[in-house]
Design an enzyme around this catalytic site. Sequence first.
Site, PDB file in Angstrom:
ATOM      1  N   ASP A 143      -3.575  -6.082   8.674  1.00  0.00           N
ATOM      2  CA  ASP A 143      -2.887  -5.169   9.567  1.00  0.00           C
ATOM      3  C   ASP A 143      -3.570  -5.047  10.926  1.00  0.00           C
ATOM      4  O   ASP A 143      -2.918  -5.148  11.975  1.00  0.00           O
ATOM      5  CB  ASP A 143      -2.779  -3.784   8.913  1.00  0.00           C
ATOM      6  CG  ASP A 143      -2.103  -2.778   9.814  1.00  0.00           C
ATOM      7  OD1 ASP A 143      -0.884  -2.635   9.726  1.00  0.00           O
ATOM      8  OD2 ASP A 143      -2.813  -2.120  10.620  1.00  0.00           O
ATOM      9  N   ALA A 175       1.582  -2.071  10.715  1.00  0.00           N
ATOM     10  CA  ALA A 175       2.287  -3.322  10.413  1.00  0.00           C
ATOM     11  C   ALA A 175       2.551  -3.459   8.917  1.00  0.00           C
ATOM     12  O   ALA A 175       3.625  -3.900   8.501  1.00  0.00           O
ATOM     13  CB  ALA A 175       1.484  -4.521  10.915  1.00  0.00           C
ATOM     14  N   ASP A 176       1.575  -3.085   8.093  1.00  0.00           N
ATOM     15  CA  ASP A 176       1.760  -3.139   6.637  1.00  0.00           C
ATOM     16  C   ASP A 176       2.901  -2.236   6.193  1.00  0.00           C
ATOM     17  O   ASP A 176       3.755  -2.628   5.381  1.00  0.00           O
ATOM     18  CB  ASP A 176       0.480  -2.706   5.927  1.00  0.00           C
ATOM     19  CG  ASP A 176      -0.529  -3.830   5.772  1.00  0.00           C
ATOM     20  OD1 ASP A 176      -0.145  -5.002   5.861  1.00  0.00           O
ATOM     21  OD2 ASP A 176      -1.716  -3.526   5.555  1.00  0.00           O
ATOM     22  N   ILE A 177       2.914  -1.005   6.692  1.00  0.00           N
ATOM     23  CA  ILE A 177       3.913  -0.038   6.244  1.00  0.00           C
ATOM     24  C   ILE A 177       5.307  -0.447   6.697  1.00  0.00           C
ATOM     25  O   ILE A 177       6.270  -0.416   5.907  1.00  0.00           O
ATOM     26  CB  ILE A 177       3.549   1.375   6.741  1.00  0.00           C
ATOM     27  CG1 ILE A 177       2.301   1.875   5.993  1.00  0.00           C
ATOM     28  CG2 ILE A 177       4.710   2.350   6.555  1.00  0.00           C
ATOM     29  CD1 ILE A 177       1.695   3.132   6.561  1.00  0.00           C
ATOM     30  N   GLY A 180       6.440  -3.279   4.539  1.00  0.00           N
ATOM     31  CA  GLY A 180       6.882  -2.790   3.238  1.00  0.00           C
ATOM     32  C   GLY A 180       8.290  -2.222   3.284  1.00  0.00           C
ATOM     33  O   GLY A 180       9.113  -2.468   2.385  1.00  0.00           O
TER      34      GLY A 180
END
Length: 403
Positions: A143, A175-177, A180
Amino acid sequence: MPAKPLKGIRVLDLSRILAGPWCSQQLADLGAEVIKIERPGEGDDTRRWGPPWLEQSHEAAYYLGANRGKQSVTVDMANPEGQALLHKLVQQCDVVLENFKVGGLKKYHLDYESLKAIKPDLIYCSITGFGQDGPYAQRAGYDFMIQGMGGLMSLTGQPDSEVGGGPVKVGVAFADIFTGMYAANAIMAALFQRHQTGEGTFIDLALLDVQVGVLANQALNYLTSGHVPQRLGNAHPNIVPYQAFATADGHLILAVGNDGQFRRFCEVAGCSELADDPRFQTNALRVQHRAELIPLLLGPLQQKTTDQWLDVLEQVGVPCGPINTLDRVFEDPQVKHRGLKISLPHPQDGSVNLVSNPIRFNGEALNATTAPPLLGQHTDEVLARCLSLSESELAELKQKGVI
């Protein structure tokens, strides 16, 4: 209890860390059965990403934030017998979710082509740093580096010319969230498509693609004008005044969205002449003359406390808000009214506090009803129910280290 829109959908979740688990937690909240596959004795890395921890189970808060509503099953996918178990589970699942490096699951026969051969209508979602192809495809993506590479950090932070200037990452794994959430959205679209066509789908999601995709107005500012946006601290590139200001006792976010709001603000701030100033009469003019306007607002805003400003500006319909620390967030009357802190029973710690899913159906929040699972908590139950394994067969697999 609200209806669960994904009830009857089963997800085999091979993902770990955040982007994949955030996706599968969303699916679990919406009613899907999520079987979280973890390595025996190790599990998801985030179980150990602390402190802070739960007192008894010693589960890390990081892990707890992305794994409610799931069933933890420990299987050694490097073991051929473990692979065989997972292949049998896949045949009874609708979705496989993974976030290994490109090609990383092929040696375990858990890649899309291998699993499609045993379940043709499978929906397979692969999350990687850079996607399935291109010059960076084989790189690992994290991220923090994606926020930098994808342009977000060039927009976040104070200008270089100011004290403390420089690029800054967002305080959560942005970025990860977002990846997802895009993954959950894509999976639901693929489920709908399968309902219509009977066909499965391979979903390719990359953190870098998502980060570039959510640059939103800033990306279009560049693509439209050719000018590279710069860091503006808490200011907005397209709206003025729209930023944080110092007050008599703290800070206030002033979010003036149109010319009428600007005039009303100037009237209650005792500087109504600014609303008639030819430099500031429209938002476009205020953006053009930002450097001249903002200093003229600093003095008036420091004449009242934050709470006084919140009260007077709310009365005249000018958007504004405080900058709350997290203790104040969870004590905020609106946050409490909306039930954004929830508590679920936990097998070792009695209960665990979590953050509610913000989606509401017919006035009810959609939240899974079980806490993030202990490592391997559901191994026996799931394998017995889904694969009809007997107690003796389960005991043999445990003795071999397969589960």
